[in-house]
Write an enzyme that holds these catalytic residues in place. Structure first.
Site, PDB file in Angstrom:
ATOM      1  N   GLY A 113     -62.108   7.787 -45.406  1.00  0.00           N
ATOM      2  CA  GLY A 113     -62.075   6.250 -45.859  1.00  0.00           C
ATOM      3  C   GLY A 113     -62.016   5.189 -44.767  1.00  0.00           C
ATOM      4  O   GLY A 113     -61.429   3.963 -45.196  1.00  0.00           O
ATOM      5  N   CYS A 114     -61.957   5.433 -43.387  1.00  0.00           N
ATOM      6  CA  CYS A 114     -61.944   4.388 -42.575  1.00  0.00           C
ATOM      7  C   CYS A 114     -62.909   3.420 -42.771  1.00  0.00           C
ATOM      8  O   CYS A 114     -64.007   3.592 -42.846  1.00  0.00           O
ATOM      9  CB  CYS A 114     -61.893   5.241 -41.330  1.00  0.00           C
ATOM     10  SG  CYS A 114     -61.584   3.933 -39.932  1.00  0.00           S
TER      11      CYS A 114
END
Length: 283
Positions: A113-114
């Site tokens: 989820g960066c």
């Protein structure tokens, strides 16, 4: 479409209680895989994500990153499985978009989820969010309805207790769409894609999140076009500042007994707007 990997993996585990092993059994765990976002044969980003709703993810990511302005600008989309490696969301863009993209292409390769990995300037990290003009007001009870509806709709989280959820709620209708992912950014991108593909109007509803609200979440919500974001967790200071600048009402730390409003409180009222109007008419 290619048969995609399962979103749930059964893992064996030993359960310890009071210093001893009480049982050995299986536990449901969310699957996580690398998903490559590919435009016109070139990889733009590689994200770790849950392997469901990949079409929505590809379209939503493309929208919230500003690569496209609408799903119509994608001429074709194919999800290709590379067993044991990951998935590719292969898109071919309308003529001219690919050339523009090539001039600003950047590669992202980051953890789950960066939302900021691989950017090439500080200005990209805190770029201004799109201005939101939605004027619809919502009541406290509608916010609580949305929270309850999202909790009930999170089927993957019910099984694994390990994923984020993002939903779109429209008063009088209910929860229009919900998407889940191991990454909070990914869940919101998937929701953005689902809403865009369905052609849903967004100015008369709001986004509800299970995660904290950071600056990227506000930037993505602004692209969706909602005037209100509701979150179970707390916001970051920069997230609050971005919501203020974008014109978004931010309600966070939302529980069954209340919530806290950080920006643009005019969109939240004590009673449902139509009931307020009816009461005023009778006076």
């Amino acid at each position: 479409m290619t048969n995609l990997p399962s979103s749930v993996v059964r893992l064996s585990r030993a359960v310890w209680r009071d210093g001893v092993v009480r049982e050995t059994s299986d536990r449901a765990s969310p699957a996580e895989t690398a998903i490559a976002i590919v435009y016109d044969g070139g990889t733009e980003a590689v994200m770790m994500a849950s392997p469901q709703d990949v079409d929505d993810f590809a379209i939503g990511f493309s929208l919230t990153e500003g690569t496209i302005g609408s799903p119509d600008e994608i001429e074709s989309l194919e999800v290709v499985d590379h067993p044991g490696v990951g998935l590719e969301a292969r898109m071919w863009l309308r003529k001219g978009l690919g050339e523009r993209l090539g001039r600003r292409r950047r590669n992202l390769a980051g953890p789950t989820g960066c939302g900021l990995c691989g950017i090439d300037s500080l200005e990209q990290a805190v770029k201004p969010a799109r201005q939101v003009s939605a004027a619809t007001q919502f009541s406290a009870s509608q916010i609580h309805q949305a929270l309850e509806a999202l909790s009930r709709a999170q089927t993957l989280n019910h099984e694994t207790r390990a994923v984020h959820g993002a939903g779109f709620f429209r008063p009088g209708v209910g929860l229009i769409a919900v998407r889940e992912d191991v990454g909070r950014h990914n869940a919101l991108d998937k929701l953005a894609g689902a809403l865009a593909r369905a052609g849903e109007r967004t100015e008369d509803g709001f986004v509800v999140l299970t995660s904290r609200v950071s600056v990227e979440m506000i930037q993505k919500a602004a692209v969706i076009g909602v005037g209100l974001v509701v979150a179970v967790s707390a916001p970051t200071a920069l997230g609050v500042r971005m919501a203020e600048e974008a014109g978004i009402t931010l309600a966070a730390i939302a529980r069954s007994d209340g919530f806290e409003v950080f920006t643009h409180p005019h969109r939240i009222v004590a009673a449902e707007p139509e009931k307020l109007a009816a009461g005023g008419a009778g006076q």
